[in-house]
Scaffold this motif. Structure first.
Motif, PDB file in Angstrom:
ATOM      1  N   THR A  75       0.830  -1.207   0.000  1.00 48.60           N
ATOM      2  CA  THR A  75       0.000   0.000   0.000  1.00 48.60           C
ATOM      3  C   THR A  75       0.861   1.251   0.000  1.00 48.60           C
ATOM      4  O   THR A  75       0.556   2.230  -0.699  1.00 48.60           O
ATOM      5  CB  THR A  75      -0.926   0.002   1.232  1.00 48.60           C
ATOM      6  OG1 THR A  75      -1.692  -1.214   1.254  1.00 48.60           O
ATOM      7  CG2 THR A  75      -1.882   1.176   1.191  1.00 48.60           C
ATOM      8  N   SER A 224      -8.060  -0.588  -6.896  1.00 45.83           N
ATOM      9  CA  SER A 224      -8.937  -1.611  -6.336  1.00 45.83           C
ATOM     10  C   SER A 224      -8.757  -2.947  -7.052  1.00 45.83           C
ATOM     11  O   SER A 224      -8.868  -4.013  -6.435  1.00 45.83           O
ATOM     12  CB  SER A 224     -10.403  -1.159  -6.423  1.00 45.83           C
ATOM     13  OG  SER A 224     -10.778  -0.913  -7.753  1.00 45.83           O
ATOM     14  N   ASN A 225      -8.434  -2.900  -8.350  1.00 48.05           N
ATOM     15  CA  ASN A 225      -8.242  -4.128  -9.117  1.00 48.05           C
ATOM     16  C   ASN A 225      -7.018  -4.909  -8.646  1.00 48.05           C
ATOM     17  O   ASN A 225      -7.083  -6.132  -8.454  1.00 48.05           O
ATOM     18  CB  ASN A 225      -8.123  -3.788 -10.602  1.00 48.05           C
ATOM     19  CG  ASN A 225      -7.870  -5.004 -11.468  1.00 48.05           C
ATOM     20  OD1 ASN A 225      -6.750  -5.260 -11.884  1.00 48.05           O
ATOM     21  ND2 ASN A 225      -8.915  -5.763 -11.739  1.00 48.05           N
ATOM     22  N   SER A 228      -7.669  -6.337  -5.116  1.00 48.64           N
ATOM     23  CA  SER A 228      -8.516  -7.536  -5.136  1.00 48.64           C
ATOM     24  C   SER A 228      -7.740  -8.741  -5.663  1.00 48.64           C
ATOM     25  O   SER A 228      -7.868  -9.853  -5.135  1.00 48.64           O
ATOM     26  CB  SER A 228      -9.770  -7.293  -5.979  1.00 48.64           C
ATOM     27  OG  SER A 228      -9.444  -7.062  -7.328  1.00 48.64           O
ATOM     28  N   PHE A 313     -13.085  -4.970  -2.642  1.00 48.15           N
ATOM     29  CA  PHE A 313     -12.348  -4.225  -3.666  1.00 48.15           C
ATOM     30  C   PHE A 313     -12.844  -4.563  -5.067  1.00 48.15           C
ATOM     31  O   PHE A 313     -12.913  -3.687  -5.934  1.00 48.15           O
ATOM     32  CB  PHE A 313     -10.842  -4.505  -3.552  1.00 48.15           C
ATOM     33  CG  PHE A 313     -10.158  -3.722  -2.469  1.00 48.15           C
ATOM     34  CD1 PHE A 313      -9.892  -2.372  -2.635  1.00 48.15           C
ATOM     35  CD2 PHE A 313      -9.791  -4.329  -1.275  1.00 48.15           C
ATOM     36  CE1 PHE A 313      -9.266  -1.644  -1.637  1.00 48.15           C
ATOM     37  CE2 PHE A 313      -9.162  -3.609  -0.272  1.00 48.15           C
ATOM     38  CZ  PHE A 313      -8.896  -2.258  -0.456  1.00 48.15           C
ATOM     39  N   ASP A 314     -13.178  -5.825  -5.291  1.00 44.77           N
ATOM     40  CA  ASP A 314     -13.662  -6.225  -6.615  1.00 44.77           C
ATOM     41  C   ASP A 314     -15.001  -5.564  -6.925  1.00 44.77           C
ATOM     42  O   ASP A 314     -15.262  -5.174  -8.078  1.00 44.77           O
ATOM     43  CB  ASP A 314     -13.793  -7.749  -6.683  1.00 44.77           C
ATOM     44  CG  ASP A 314     -13.969  -8.249  -8.094  1.00 44.77           C
ATOM     45  OD1 ASP A 314     -13.090  -7.998  -8.930  1.00 44.77           O
ATOM     46  OD2 ASP A 314     -15.004  -8.881  -8.364  1.00 44.77           O
ATOM     47  N   PHE A 316     -15.983  -2.628  -5.841  1.00 45.49           N
ATOM     48  CA  PHE A 316     -15.712  -1.222  -6.165  1.00 45.49           C
ATOM     49  C   PHE A 316     -15.201  -1.092  -7.596  1.00 45.49           C
ATOM     50  O   PHE A 316     -15.572  -0.155  -8.317  1.00 45.49           O
ATOM     51  CB  PHE A 316     -14.689  -0.630  -5.197  1.00 45.49           C
ATOM     52  CG  PHE A 316     -14.275   0.766  -5.557  1.00 45.49           C
ATOM     53  CD1 PHE A 316     -15.043   1.856  -5.177  1.00 45.49           C
ATOM     54  CD2 PHE A 316     -13.119   0.999  -6.306  1.00 45.49           C
ATOM     55  CE1 PHE A 316     -14.675   3.148  -5.529  1.00 45.49           C
ATOM     56  CE2 PHE A 316     -12.738   2.285  -6.658  1.00 45.49           C
ATOM     57  CZ  PHE A 316     -13.526   3.365  -6.266  1.00 45.49           C
ATOM     58  N   THR A 317     -14.333  -2.012  -8.024  1.00 45.44           N
ATOM     59  CA  THR A 317     -13.768  -1.946  -9.375  1.00 45.44           C
ATOM     60  C   THR A 317     -14.857  -1.922 -10.436  1.00 45.44           C
ATOM     61  O   THR A 317     -14.860  -1.066 -11.329  1.00 45.44           O
ATOM     62  CB  THR A 317     -12.833  -3.141  -9.630  1.00 45.44           C
ATOM     63  OG1 THR A 317     -11.794  -3.159  -8.647  1.00 45.44           O
ATOM     64  CG2 THR A 317     -12.196  -3.055 -11.014  1.00 45.44           C
TER      65      THR A 317
END
Length: 469
Positions: A75, A224-225, A228, A313-314, A316-317
């Motif tokens: 991160t 996000s991709n 995930s 996260f997936d 959100f993508t």
């Protein structure tokens, strides 16, 4: 005379960022490898300890929490791209840098990243993809459907088998020593860089290089991709592949919860029922599946936590990409190229900071079979993405959902056969419940749409005015 001050300030921001990355990497390396050397260690062993990269030092930590250390460092690496990009964006907006008449190589790069083009705004790339097949015969439709079916099945079944092999199986070197590959970030990087190269070549050949959206807008979906994808790979260290595949089927649950809280969405009764069925099926499967190497409560909890992060996260993508499609009417290949470009930058920055390139390439040099697996994994991932976009554009989301649901069922079966996973009768019942709920959801959704269309047609025939709500 051209004003060089803005260019120098932008270069200064980049240099400061690189310096901070180097400094942070050095501090983290010393903190993780700073344990006092045991007196009995020889001088050669001590030097070998000193030469370990940050990535290799993390791998020496306990598996139960080493993923958390790596996540934090990953991160930080991503932020080293995002934050300087944000600072440069704010600076160029404040100084009206993009409106300057004089141009340079740097200004062209900045304009490409933060500018936008309206030249092609009126053309909808997705509609162009869909319109190409409007005059196909029934036989051609069937042939094309089977083409999409085998393309999706072949690419993603290959990807799934190799994904589990790389993350869970041991590789043997020339000295017959068996070790695991541990750096999930390197796999994400290879997948994304190949995806970017394929789509960039395609767009170059088709002469569709002019971007519709400002390039920086792809960074959010890209972040996000890769998060995930990383959580997905990392979860395989704690739960088996069938559990991961089945957990992906539960993505609808966090999506519904988020939609209810954030957007105040209303859902049909059958959607709640199928969500409950999926939850029950997942509980049955987790209760009835066993894996001798991953039986502790700690590893199971960690695996479930990683899969939860993957689904968040997936979700959100897909939502962010949907907004970009709606706003800028770009083609799916342009979307894939933009997202993969930023994914390559993010993961490269993180790997550079950790020394992940060195350790992963060293592992590859010592284990030739890993190189082959990694190449085939990346190719199947990139080809699979292309088939996803093409199938949705040609046959719609329903046909794609059915194909991918069948693929998930076959993937579980293949994993159990190849890697000897043991699933009890209760686990099998859980699998059946989950896939039954998915098919029931698709059927009810299509049935409800058909009823609404009939009612709308009946209202028109009866001369009733239609209200757009």
């Amino acid at each position: 005379m051209r004003n060089l001050v803005p260019d120098l300030i932008i270069c200064f921001i980049i240099i400061i960022t690189i310096t901070i990355v180097q400094l942070a990497s050095s501090i983290l390396h010393d903190s993780l490898g700073g344990n006092p050397v045991i007196p009995s260690l020889s001088e050669g062993a001590a030097n070998q300890q000193k030469e370990l990269t940050l990535s290799q030092l993390i791998d020496r930590k306990s598996k139960e929490y080493s993923w958390l250390i790596r996540l934090s460092i990953n991160t930080f690496g991503y932020l080293c791209v995002l934050i300087p990009g944000l600072v440069i964006y704010k600076y160029t907006r404040k100084t009206k840098y993009l409106e300057r008449s004089d141009k340079s190589l740097l200004s062209n790069v900045v304009r490409f990243c933060f500018g936008t083009s309206d030249a092609d705004r009126g053309i909808d790339g997705r509609n162009a993809e869909k319109g190409a097949g409007s005059k196909r015969t029934s036989i051609q439709e069937c042939i094309l459907l089977f083409y999409c079916l085998f393309g999706l099945m072949g690419s993603y079944l290959t990807w799934g088998v190799l994904q589990e092999k790389i993350m869970t199986q041991e590789y043997e070197n020339a000295d017959k020593k068996k070790v695991h590959f541990k750096d999930s970030q390197f796999l994400v990087f290879t997948n994304r860089v190949l995806g970017f190269m394929i789509t960039a070549v395609y767009l170059t050949v088709k002469r569709q290089l002019r971007q519709r959206a400002p390039l920086y807008k792809f960074s959010f979906a890209s972040f996000s991709n890769i998060m995930s994808a990383w959580f997905q790979y990392e979860a395989l260290k704690f739960v088996n592949f069938p559990t991961q595949v089945l957990a992906k089927s539960c993505k609808i649950i966090p999506v519904m919860i988020m939609g209810k809280i954030v957007s105040r969405n209303k859902y049909e009764f059958y959607e709640y029922i199928t969500a409950i069925m999926i939850s029950v099926g997942m509980i049955f499967f987790l209760t009835g599946s066993t894996d001798e190497s991953k039986t502790t409560a700690m590893t199971t909890l960690t695996g479930v936590l990683l899969l939860t992060f993957y689904m968040v996260f997936d979700s959100f993508t897909s939502n962010w990409q949907g907004e970009l499609f709606k706003t800028y009417s770009m083609s799916s290949i342009q979307m894939m190229c933009g997202v993969n470009l930023f994914s390559t930058l993010f993961t490269a920055a993180s790997l550079y900071m950790q020394g992940g390139f060195y350790s992963s390439l060293q592992f590859a040099a010592e284990h030739p079979k890993f190189v082959l697996d990694c190449i085939v994994l990346s190719i199947s991932s990139a080809v699979g993405q292309l088939f996803i976009f093409y199938t949705i554009a040609t046959f719609g989301a329903v046909a794609f959902t059915i194909i991918m649901t069948l693929r998930q069922a076959i993937a579980i079966l293949l994993s159990c056969l190849i890697y000897k996973h043991s699933i009890s009768f209760l686990g099998v019942v859980g699998v059946v419940i989950v896939f039954l709920a998915i098919f029931l959801r698709v059927y009810c959704n299509q049935r409800l749409k058909a009823i609404k269309r009939r009612h709308a047609a009946a209202d028109v025939a009866a001369g009733k005015p239609r209200l757009n709500v």
